[in-house]
Design a protein around this motif. Sequence first.
Motif, PDB file in Angstrom:
ATOM      1  N   ASN A 102       0.822  -1.210   0.000  1.00 38.56           N
ATOM      2  CA  ASN A 102       0.000   0.000   0.000  1.00 38.56           C
ATOM      3  C   ASN A 102       0.861   1.266   0.000  1.00 38.56           C
ATOM      4  O   ASN A 102       1.924   1.308   0.608  1.00 38.56           O
ATOM      5  N   GLY A 103       0.352   2.300  -0.678  1.00 42.68           N
ATOM      6  CA  GLY A 103       0.996   3.614  -0.630  1.00 42.68           C
ATOM      7  C   GLY A 103       2.191   3.795  -1.546  1.00 42.68           C
ATOM      8  O   GLY A 103       2.931   4.780  -1.419  1.00 42.68           O
ATOM      9  N   TYR A 104       2.394   2.888  -2.478  1.00 45.35           N
ATOM     10  CA  TYR A 104       3.572   2.980  -3.359  1.00 45.35           C
ATOM     11  C   TYR A 104       3.543   4.262  -4.200  1.00 45.35           C
ATOM     12  O   TYR A 104       4.515   5.034  -4.211  1.00 45.35           O
ATOM     13  N   LEU A 109       5.434   9.863  -5.379  1.00 37.25           N
ATOM     14  CA  LEU A 109       5.173  11.259  -5.715  1.00 37.25           C
ATOM     15  C   LEU A 109       5.679  12.212  -4.636  1.00 37.25           C
ATOM     16  O   LEU A 109       6.217  13.287  -4.939  1.00 37.25           O
ATOM     17  N   GLU A 110       5.512  11.830  -3.377  1.00 37.17           N
ATOM     18  CA  GLU A 110       5.839  12.751  -2.282  1.00 37.17           C
ATOM     19  C   GLU A 110       7.310  12.698  -1.852  1.00 37.17           C
ATOM     20  O   GLU A 110       7.846  13.702  -1.376  1.00 37.17           O
ATOM     21  N   GLY A 112       9.954  10.909  -3.784  1.00 38.38           N
ATOM     22  CA  GLY A 112      10.917  10.700  -4.861  1.00 38.38           C
ATOM     23  C   GLY A 112      11.348   9.245  -5.024  1.00 38.38           C
ATOM     24  O   GLY A 112      11.072   8.388  -4.176  1.00 38.38           O
ATOM     25  N   THR A 113      12.052   9.017  -6.115  1.00 36.65           N
ATOM     26  CA  THR A 113      12.431   7.645  -6.478  1.00 36.65           C
ATOM     27  C   THR A 113      13.434   7.000  -5.520  1.00 36.65           C
ATOM     28  O   THR A 113      13.226   5.860  -5.086  1.00 36.65           O
ATOM     29  N   PRO A 114      14.568   7.666  -5.162  1.00 38.61           N
ATOM     30  CA  PRO A 114      15.553   6.983  -4.301  1.00 38.61           C
ATOM     31  C   PRO A 114      14.978   6.507  -2.971  1.00 38.61           C
ATOM     32  O   PRO A 114      15.212   5.362  -2.563  1.00 38.61           O
ATOM     33  N   ALA A 115      14.208   7.372  -2.301  1.00 39.11           N
ATOM     34  CA  ALA A 115      13.642   6.992  -1.005  1.00 39.11           C
ATOM     35  C   ALA A 115      12.623   5.868  -1.158  1.00 39.11           C
ATOM     36  O   ALA A 115      12.549   4.953  -0.327  1.00 39.11           O
ATOM     37  N   THR A 116      11.861   5.908  -2.256  1.00 37.09           N
ATOM     38  CA  THR A 116      10.856   4.875  -2.493  1.00 37.09           C
ATOM     39  C   THR A 116      11.514   3.526  -2.783  1.00 37.09           C
ATOM     40  O   THR A 116      11.091   2.490  -2.255  1.00 37.09           O
ATOM     41  N   ILE A 117      12.556   3.541  -3.597  1.00 32.10           N
ATOM     42  CA  ILE A 117      13.265   2.295  -3.921  1.00 32.10           C
ATOM     43  C   ILE A 117      13.902   1.698  -2.675  1.00 32.10           C
ATOM     44  O   ILE A 117      13.862   0.477  -2.460  1.00 32.10           O
TER      45      ILE A 117
END
Length: 216
Positions: A102-104, A109-110, A112-117
């Motif tokens: 959930n929340g991907y 969006l909030e 950024g890519t590095p923190a999400t990865i």
Amino acid sequence: NVPGGAEPLSSTVVWWRDVLVALHLWGFGALMMGTLGLASKQVAREQDHARALFHKTKLEAFLEGKLLNALVPAEVRERFLRGDTLIADRIQDGTVMFIYINGYQKTLLEHGTPATILWINRVFNAFDACISNRSSIIKVETFNDFLLVYSKERASHLDECVSLAIDMLDSIRLVLRPDGAPTTVKLGASSGDFTAGIIGSSAPRYSIFGDTVNTA
């Protein structure tokens, strides 16, 4: 007296003659030693190159094998390596399970890519640790925010997937999203028949198909 009436060589001439002979012999020996030294260095370089090439080839083979092991089940891998052109196995009774994080999209969006990865990688690593302890669970794929697995164990495939789901939920209890919120997931499972096989040739992909997959 010198026979034939020749003048005897002076001690100085004899000394220089011996010196020249010694220099000649020394120079020849030095040349031979230098040649042998260069040859041995060349052999050593070639041996070092051969060893480096061997270790590189061995490492590449290991990495390729490890990658293939991660992409397809062992029983399918052997057939693929043998050159089987059609791999499509009908599984009469099994359980398919999807795990969605959930929340991907919101996190992407909030934060950024590095923190999400980084966050997603921690989640999937926790899931992989749960799967690695179960020979009855086949990991099919991960993509962005979901993981797909199945089990075809006789009579216990549903129990195997439910037990895995419980362990997965427990494994991510301490994995926080970039915003500090706990990681939550959605799980869907369905039992029935489906087909598993490899599609493509240049970039082969192992996947599963059928209504059971769609229902899960």
